[in-house]
Design an enzyme around this catalytic site. Structure first.
Site, PDB file in Angstrom:
ATOM      1  N   GLU A   1      16.676   9.721  14.695  1.00  0.00           N
ATOM      2  CA  GLU A   1      16.210   9.869  16.082  1.00  0.00           C
ATOM      3  C   GLU A   1      15.580   8.596  16.638  1.00  0.00           C
ATOM      4  O   GLU A   1      14.510   8.602  17.234  1.00  0.00           O
ATOM      5  CB  GLU A   1      15.257  11.051  16.192  1.00  0.00           C
ATOM      6  N   GLY A   2      16.277   7.507  16.436  1.00  0.00           N
ATOM      7  CA  GLY A   2      15.805   6.213  16.905  1.00  0.00           C
ATOM      8  C   GLY A   2      15.268   5.408  15.741  1.00  0.00           C
ATOM      9  O   GLY A   2      14.287   5.793  15.106  1.00  0.00           O
TER      10      GLY A   2
ATOM     11  N   GLN B   1     -10.722  -0.377  -9.622  1.00  0.00           N
ATOM     12  CA  GLN B   1     -10.717  -0.885  -8.256  1.00  0.00           C
ATOM     13  C   GLN B   1      -9.316  -1.026  -7.665  1.00  0.00           C
ATOM     14  O   GLN B   1      -9.118  -0.782  -6.467  1.00  0.00           O
ATOM     15  CB  GLN B   1     -11.443  -2.230  -8.186  1.00  0.00           C
ATOM     16  N   MET B   2      -8.346  -1.411  -8.459  1.00  0.00           N
ATOM     17  CA  MET B   2      -6.995  -1.581  -7.909  1.00  0.00           C
ATOM     18  C   MET B   2      -6.411  -0.241  -7.469  1.00  0.00           C
ATOM     19  O   MET B   2      -5.723  -0.160  -6.441  1.00  0.00           O
ATOM     20  CB  MET B   2      -6.080  -2.256  -8.930  1.00  0.00           C
TER      21      MET B   2
ATOM     22  N   ILE C   1      24.807  14.915  11.610  1.00  0.00           N
ATOM     23  CA  ILE C   1      24.213  15.961  12.437  1.00  0.00           C
ATOM     24  C   ILE C   1      23.406  16.935  11.568  1.00  0.00           C
ATOM     25  O   ILE C   1      23.967  17.641  10.727  1.00  0.00           O
ATOM     26  CB  ILE C   1      25.300  16.721  13.230  1.00  0.00           C
TER      27      ILE C   1
ATOM     28  N   ARG D   1      -5.488  11.512 -14.663  1.00  0.00           N
ATOM     29  CA  ARG D   1      -4.974  10.536 -15.629  1.00  0.00           C
ATOM     30  C   ARG D   1      -6.090   9.622 -16.128  1.00  0.00           C
ATOM     31  O   ARG D   1      -6.843   9.062 -15.328  1.00  0.00           O
ATOM     32  CB  ARG D   1      -3.886   9.693 -14.951  1.00  0.00           C
TER      33      ARG D   1
END
Length: 385
Positions: free
Chosen positions: A364-365, A280-281, A157, A269
């Protein structure tokens, strides 16, 4: 649907962003390390009207609706996901549900304190052996004539052990399944027979209190029944369709935080003489994050727009919650890759993003439940409320 924000919505967005940067951001690392719930933040949220969405002004509401609410909550959750629970715990859970189903006396007694931040709110549905199957809960309220006597327990809870006022869903007619559940308003500070136990073994959400609640002959006044007797399942489903917006918004915000953090890191970086964002990656990973982030945000906006216009929105709410969860988990995972070895260090936010993202798949589901909701409505097996 108009995608342009009004001047008021921009002001709400800016106010929430400034609040999060000033009142929440400075304490994130410290509070995460100490698993600390900073109660005064809730009070300040209430003072700024950040807990009064879709609540009538006569009970302390701020006069604004769902779209303004998700814009504000998005900014708060982007800084620290744990604090998105305050809106669900106070406003979209207890306050809104009491406003919908409560008596005038109940509204006047409880709603103002919830939206002002005087009270910490909560709602208790889940049990150790009753999660997705809400109707299988065992906590039982017995009618003793002049009061109700409650026995049983609730698990996981949110805000349970710090809550002042909460909603409690229990069985009032054994053997009747969903037709035998009822909802009660619990004043935790004045209810004998309630033991609240903090759960400190969580994987994430360190600054959001989570609890087990044990009821041993807990005495609850007759007037604390919320709505009709044995109509608790309908009330619960109505409430969850609101509080799930907190999950959807929080997940979308976490996705945005991870995406923005990764973009910043990729530009700072350098490897082989240039920022890693030039490769590209890395660009592919950033693009994937951005696509999912934007899609999640606009699914949340769409659900909020439907709610503001009193249109059927259950499917849209579940779609927003389901997709935003996927976006958050994937963004957190990709962020750790972009950050490289530093992504595995608690000196950076990547571990927190990943820990906090995973709870959205269950809370919640579960993702399975929301997949069912979307599919059943789309196939015509269930109405779109």
């Amino acid at each position: 649907m108009d995608f342009a924000l009004t001047e008021i919505q921009k002001m709400v967005q800016d106010m929430a962003r400034n609040f999060a940067e000033k009142e929440i951001a400075p304490y994130v690392d410290q509070d995460e390390e100490n698993h600390y719930y900073r109660r005064e933040i809730l009070t300040k949220m209430g003072e700024l009207g950040l807990l009064g969405w879709s609540i009538p002004e006569e009970y302390g509401g701020n006069g604004m609706g769902w779209m303004e609410a998700v814009l504000a909550l998005y900014e708060i959750a982007k800084v620290h996901t744990s604090w998105r629970l305050s809106v669900s715990g106070n406003c979209w859970g207890p306050a809104m549900t009491i406003n919908e189903y409560g008596t005038e006396e109940q509204k006047q007694k409880y709603i103002p304190g919830l939206v002002s931040g005087e009270y910490v709110g909560s709602f208790a549905i889940t049990e150790a052996n009753s999660g997705s199957d809400v109707a299988s809960m065992k906590t039982f309220a017995e009618d003793k004539g002049d009061h109700w006597l409650i026995n049983g327990s609730k698990m996981w809870i949110s805000g349970g052990h710090v809550s002042d006022v909460g909603l409690l869903y229990v069985v009032t007619e054994k053997g009747a399944g969903a037709k035998g559940l009822s909802c009660f308003i619990i004043d935790f500070n004045n209810t004998p027979g309630v033991t609240r136990i903090p759960i400190n073994t969580k994987f994430g959400m360190y600054c959001a209190p989570t609890s087990e609640l044990v009821f041993e002959n807990a005495v609850v006044p007759k007037e604390n029944l919320l709505g009709p007797l044995n109509k608790g399942f309908q009330i619960c489903m109505w409430q969850l369709n609101n509080t799930r917006m907190g999950c959807a918004t929080g997940a979308a915000a976490l996705s945005a935080a991870a995406t923005e953090g990764s973009v910043q890191y990729a530009n700072e970086r350098t490897q082989f003489g240039k920022p890693i964002g030039k490769y590209q990656m890395i660009q592919q990973q950033i693009t994937e994050m951005k696509l999912e982030d934007e899609a999640a945000k606009y699914l949340v906006y769409h659900a909020a727009w439907l709610k503001d216009n009193a249109l059927p929105n259950q499917q849209a709410t579940s779609m927003a919650k389901l997709y935003a969860c996927k976006a958050a988990v994937n963004a957190a995972n990709l962020a750790m890759k972009v950050y490289g070895s530093y992504g595995y260090s608690t000196e950076y936010p990547c571990p927190r993003w990943l820990r906090d993202a995973k709870q959205f798949e269950t809370l919640e589901g579960t993702s399975n439940i929301h997949t069912q909701i979307v599919a059943n409505i789309e196939l015509g097996y269930a109405p779109n409320r």
